[in-house]
Scaffold this motif. Structure first.
Motif, PDB file in Angstrom:
ATOM      1  N   VAL A 144       0.677  -1.426   0.134  1.00 13.79           N
ATOM      2  CA  VAL A 144       0.018   0.009  -0.044  1.00 13.79           C
ATOM      3  C   VAL A 144       0.419   1.528  -0.148  1.00 13.79           C
ATOM      4  O   VAL A 144       2.101   1.411   0.662  1.00 13.79           O
ATOM      5  CB  VAL A 144      -1.378  -0.374   0.922  1.00 13.79           C
ATOM      6  CG1 VAL A 144      -1.918   1.387   1.097  1.00 13.79           C
ATOM      7  CG2 VAL A 144      -2.058  -1.657   1.663  1.00 13.79           C
ATOM      8  N   VAL A 145       0.802   1.855  -1.054  1.00 14.31           N
ATOM      9  CA  VAL A 145       1.435   3.747  -0.803  1.00 14.31           C
ATOM     10  C   VAL A 145       0.292   4.688  -0.718  1.00 14.31           C
ATOM     11  O   VAL A 145      -0.671   4.726  -0.905  1.00 14.31           O
ATOM     12  CB  VAL A 145       1.528   3.606  -2.534  1.00 14.31           C
ATOM     13  CG1 VAL A 145       2.693   4.619  -2.285  1.00 14.31           C
ATOM     14  CG2 VAL A 145       2.363   2.448  -3.020  1.00 14.31           C
ATOM     15  N   HIS A 146       1.179   5.426   0.417  1.00 13.81           N
ATOM     16  CA  HIS A 146       0.101   6.633   1.108  1.00 13.81           C
ATOM     17  C   HIS A 146       1.025   7.532   0.640  1.00 13.81           C
ATOM     18  O   HIS A 146       2.447   7.775   0.517  1.00 13.81           O
ATOM     19  CB  HIS A 146       0.223   6.300   2.610  1.00 13.81           C
ATOM     20  CG  HIS A 146      -0.906   5.676   3.716  1.00 13.81           C
ATOM     21  ND1 HIS A 146      -1.689   5.641   4.152  1.00 13.81           N
ATOM     22  CD2 HIS A 146      -0.354   4.022   3.537  1.00 13.81           C
ATOM     23  CE1 HIS A 146      -1.989   4.414   4.275  1.00 13.81           C
ATOM     24  NE2 HIS A 146      -1.924   3.933   3.988  1.00 13.81           N
ATOM     25  N   GLN A 147       0.766   8.311   0.511  1.00 14.83           N
ATOM     26  CA  GLN A 147       0.592   9.986  -0.205  1.00 14.83           C
ATOM     27  C   GLN A 147       0.303  11.074   1.169  1.00 14.83           C
ATOM     28  O   GLN A 147      -0.925  11.291   1.003  1.00 14.83           O
ATOM     29  CB  GLN A 147       0.933  10.072  -2.236  1.00 14.83           C
ATOM     30  CG  GLN A 147       0.837  11.424  -2.109  1.00 14.83           C
ATOM     31  CD  GLN A 147       2.012  11.437  -3.863  1.00 14.83           C
ATOM     32  OE1 GLN A 147       1.717  10.314  -4.019  1.00 14.83           O
ATOM     33  NE2 GLN A 147       0.294  11.667  -4.294  1.00 14.83           N
ATOM     34  N   GLN A 148       1.496  12.277   0.608  1.00 11.20           N
ATOM     35  CA  GLN A 148       0.445  13.068   1.851  1.00 11.20           C
ATOM     36  C   GLN A 148       0.631  14.590   0.418  1.00 11.20           C
ATOM     37  O   GLN A 148       1.958  14.315   0.116  1.00 11.20           O
ATOM     38  CB  GLN A 148       1.096  13.520   2.943  1.00 11.20           C
ATOM     39  CG  GLN A 148      -0.089  12.627   3.349  1.00 11.20           C
ATOM     40  CD  GLN A 148      -0.137  12.782   5.437  1.00 11.20           C
ATOM     41  OE1 GLN A 148       1.046  13.870   5.704  1.00 11.20           O
ATOM     42  NE2 GLN A 148       0.030  12.215   6.267  1.00 11.20           N
TER      43      GLN A 148
END
Length: 204
Positions: A144-148
């Motif tokens: 899973v790739v989280h991004q802000q």
């Protein structure tokens, strides 16, 4: 803090050395996953011939094409610009941070973090031209790739699936890269923003 001067250094297409780095990363990631050219093409929706050109460093692919490859390979777009080996120095000097311009939209990105996959967190700085728009056909990926996205100067409109967000200077948006998304600069001046990416293993 004004860092825009560092983002004005490149006005030309990606250098041969950066194309070669992308080529090696795609080759290495594909080999590590045991994927043939045909299998990766089917998996990510990029033609076999285009992937072959990219792997030979003979193409300057757009951000949209690279995002499709990254999704198919299960990595973030930023990781395609990493050096093949982890950085020995934990400090990424400004002069050594790779910069790349999307040949379609003209947006300029700089990988700020030390490369090589030594950390699950990556920081990217982007200079987005006035009126520019980029749409990614992002889907769920493993891990899973989280991004802000943190807007440093200007405004940006981000669409994630059916959700629409208008961000202004100082605003920050958190998201998971699992749906189609688009970026649009509706203003008449460039927008600068930072992207913080964290790759986390699945909870399953």
């Amino acid at each position: 803090m004004d860092i825009s001067s560092n983002m004005k250094e490149i006005d030309a297409p990606p250098s041969a050395s950066l194309n070669d780095r992308i080529a090696q990363r795609v080759r290495d990631l594909r080999a590590a996953r045991g994927l043939s050219l045909d299998a990766l093409a089917t998996h990510c929706g990029v033609s076999r011939s285009m992937i072959s050109l990219i792997e030979r460093g003979e193409s300057s692919p757009t951000a949209v094409v690279l995002e499709k490859l990254a999704t198919g390979l299960g990595v973030s777009l930023a990781s395609l610009f990493d050096a093949p080996a982890p950085a020995a120095d934990p400090v990424a000097r400004a002069a050594d941070q790779p910069q790349w311009r999307d040949p379609h939209s003209g947006y300029l990105r700089r990988n700020v973090s030390p490369g090589g996959g030594s950390s699950p967190i990556q920081v990217v700085e982007v200079l987005f031209p006035p009126g520019a728009r980029v749409a990614y056909e992002t889907t769920a990926r493993e891990p899973v790739v989280h991004q802000q996205v943190w807007v440093l100067d200007g405004v940006i409109d981000i669409t994630l699936g059916d959700d629409h967000h208008h961000l202004e200077t100082g605003d920050c948006l958190a998201m998971v890269l699992d749906r189609p998304m688009s970026y649009h600069n509706p203003s008449r001046k460039p927008t600068r923003y930072a992207v913080v990416i964290a790759t986390l293993p699945s909870r399953n």
